[in-house]
Every structure is written in structure tokens, then in C-alpha cells.
Design an enzyme around this catalytic site. Structure first.
Site, mmCIF file in Angstrom:
data_model
loop_
_atom_site.group_PDB
_atom_site.id
_atom_site.type_symbol
_atom_site.label_atom_id
_atom_site.label_comp_id
_atom_site.label_asym_id
_atom_site.label_seq_id
_atom_site.Cartn_x
_atom_site.Cartn_y
_atom_site.Cartn_z
ATOM 1 N N TYR A 17 0.836 -1.197 0.000
ATOM 2 C CA TYR A 17 0.000 0.000 0.000
ATOM 3 C C TYR A 17 0.877 1.255 0.000
ATOM 4 O O TYR A 17 0.648 2.186 -0.770
ATOM 5 C CB TYR A 17 -0.953 -0.011 1.204
ATOM 6 C CG TYR A 17 -1.864 1.178 1.250
ATOM 7 C CD1 TYR A 17 -2.961 1.267 0.394
ATOM 8 C CD2 TYR A 17 -1.629 2.230 2.130
ATOM 9 C CE1 TYR A 17 -3.793 2.373 0.409
ATOM 10 C CE2 TYR A 17 -2.458 3.339 2.154
ATOM 11 C CZ TYR A 17 -3.532 3.405 1.299
ATOM 12 O OH TYR A 17 -4.352 4.499 1.306
ATOM 13 N N GLU A 39 -11.380 4.438 4.343
ATOM 14 C CA GLU A 39 -11.022 5.518 5.279
ATOM 15 C C GLU A 39 -12.115 5.722 6.325
ATOM 16 O O GLU A 39 -11.828 5.923 7.502
ATOM 17 C CB GLU A 39 -10.745 6.827 4.531
ATOM 18 C CG GLU A 39 -9.473 6.828 3.715
ATOM 19 C CD GLU A 39 -8.186 6.759 4.533
ATOM 20 O OE1 GLU A 39 -8.219 6.914 5.782
ATOM 21 O OE2 GLU A 39 -7.132 6.541 3.928
ATOM 22 N N TRP A 47 -5.015 1.352 10.625
ATOM 23 C CA TRP A 47 -5.022 1.139 9.178
ATOM 24 C C TRP A 47 -4.650 -0.311 8.865
ATOM 25 O O TRP A 47 -5.136 -0.891 7.900
ATOM 26 C CB TRP A 47 -4.083 2.133 8.497
ATOM 27 C CG TRP A 47 -4.195 2.109 7.013
ATOM 28 C CD1 TRP A 47 -3.200 1.802 6.125
ATOM 29 C CD2 TRP A 47 -5.348 2.384 6.213
ATOM 30 N NE1 TRP A 47 -3.672 1.870 4.836
ATOM 31 C CE2 TRP A 47 -5.004 2.228 4.867
ATOM 32 C CE3 TRP A 47 -6.662 2.752 6.518
ATOM 33 C CZ2 TRP A 47 -5.891 2.415 3.820
ATOM 34 C CZ3 TRP A 47 -7.555 2.940 5.486
ATOM 35 C CH2 TRP A 47 -7.174 2.767 4.149
#
Length: 178
Positions: A17, A39, A47
Site C-alpha cells: 500500500y 477511510e 489502518w
């Protein structure tokens, strides 16, 4: 998020990512919707948790197909709330559906979600937050800022000495054209 440049390289969950998605300009509607949905679901969580559940989100939300999610009804809400592969939060699930409906409206009025973002750019982070709060659900300051930074509309995804930063700048993301 300069510390991300310290922990992500070589990390089994974050590395890809960080090196191939975070901060890179994106135009594809599914990708934009995915990033917004992820998000929103990250709020209050790490995350890493979201990245680990990413494939579960993809399966549960019809591959992030905006039209499919926009058409979800109450049976879909209940299905999602029972799906352990995703974050089971009623407000976040309803926000995903509402936001997909908004994106369809933006597609009609602006041609695409990306075109709407481009038309609204440039803005300061506080201006973006105000716009997103007015337009979408479950999009406070942190969510809006990370969403826009992750797509190159706001700077700061990578430190300037991070090798990924130079690759992103070479792609001329919106923040470089302010």
C-alpha cells in the site's frame, strides 16, 4: 504521515500500500469509492486492521461497485452487519450506501467522482473538510484529509526523502499543481 514511511517499507501488511497506492493519483471510480469506504471504516481503528480486511470489504461491497452499493436496501444493511469480514458498524454501513448514492449524483452532474474532485481542487484541508461534511456522511477532518492525501489531492503522504515521494511527484498529482 511521515512515520508511515518509516514503518511501511518491508512490512507484511503495509509495504505494498505504501509503495504502490498511498499518495498516488487515482481516477477510477471503484478505486476512489474503495478508498473513501476504507477511510471511513478506519475511524477508531488501525489502518493495518483495515488493510487486513480489505478483501472482505471488496467481497461484501460488490467489488466497490458504486451502482450496486447505491441500490442496497435494508436486507443488505443486515447482511453487512452480520459479515465478520468487515467492520460491522451500522453508521459506517449506512454511510457507505449513502455515499455511493452521492457519487452517482456527482457522476450525473460532473461526469465522474474524479471530475468532481478535480473541479473542487485546489482547496485547503479545512475547505475540503467543510465540503465533504456537506456532501458525504461520516467524513470528518481526519477521514477527509487521509482520503485526499491518499489520492494526491493534498500533500504529505510521504516524506520528501522517501523514494516513493519522487515517483509520485513524477506523476504530477493534483497537490503539485496548486
Amino acid at each position: 504521515m511521515s512515520s508511515y514511511c518509516d514503518i511501511a517499507p518491508g512490512h507484511p501488511v503495509h509495504a505494498h500500500y505504501h509503495a504502490h497506492e498511498y499518495g498516488f493519483p487515482q481516477r477510477d471510480e471503484r478505486e476512489l469509492f474503495e478508498r473513501l469506504l476504507l477511510e471511513i471504516n478506519q475511524a477508531g481503528l488501525s489502518w493495518e486492521t483495515i488493510l487486513k480486511k480489505r478483501e472482505g470489504f471488496r467481497a461484501a461491497y460488490d467489488g466497490f461497485d458504486v451502482d450496486a452499493v447505491a441500490a442496497y436496501g435494508e436486507p443488505d444493511v443486515e447482511r453487512l452487519l452480520g459479515d465478520s469480514r468487515i467492520i460491522r458498524n451500522r453508521l459506517k454501513v449506512r454511510a457507505a450506501i449513502h455515499n455511493a448514492q452521492v457519487i452517482r449524483t456527482l457522476r450525473l452532474s460532473h461526469g465522474s467522482f474524479a471530475a468532481w474532485l478535480d473541479e473542487m481542487h485546489p482547496r485547503s484541508k479545512p475547505e475540503w473538510v467543510k465540503l465533504f461534511r456537506k456532501t458525504f456522511r461520516f467524513t470528518g477532518g481526519e477521514i477527509t484529509g487521509e482520503f485526499l492525501m491518499s489520492l494526491g489531492y493534498l500533500p504529505g503522504a510521504h516524506r520528501e526523502d522517501c523514494p516513493v515521494h519522487a515517483r509520485i511527484v513524477g506523476l504530477s498529482p493534483p497537490w503539485t499543481r496548486d
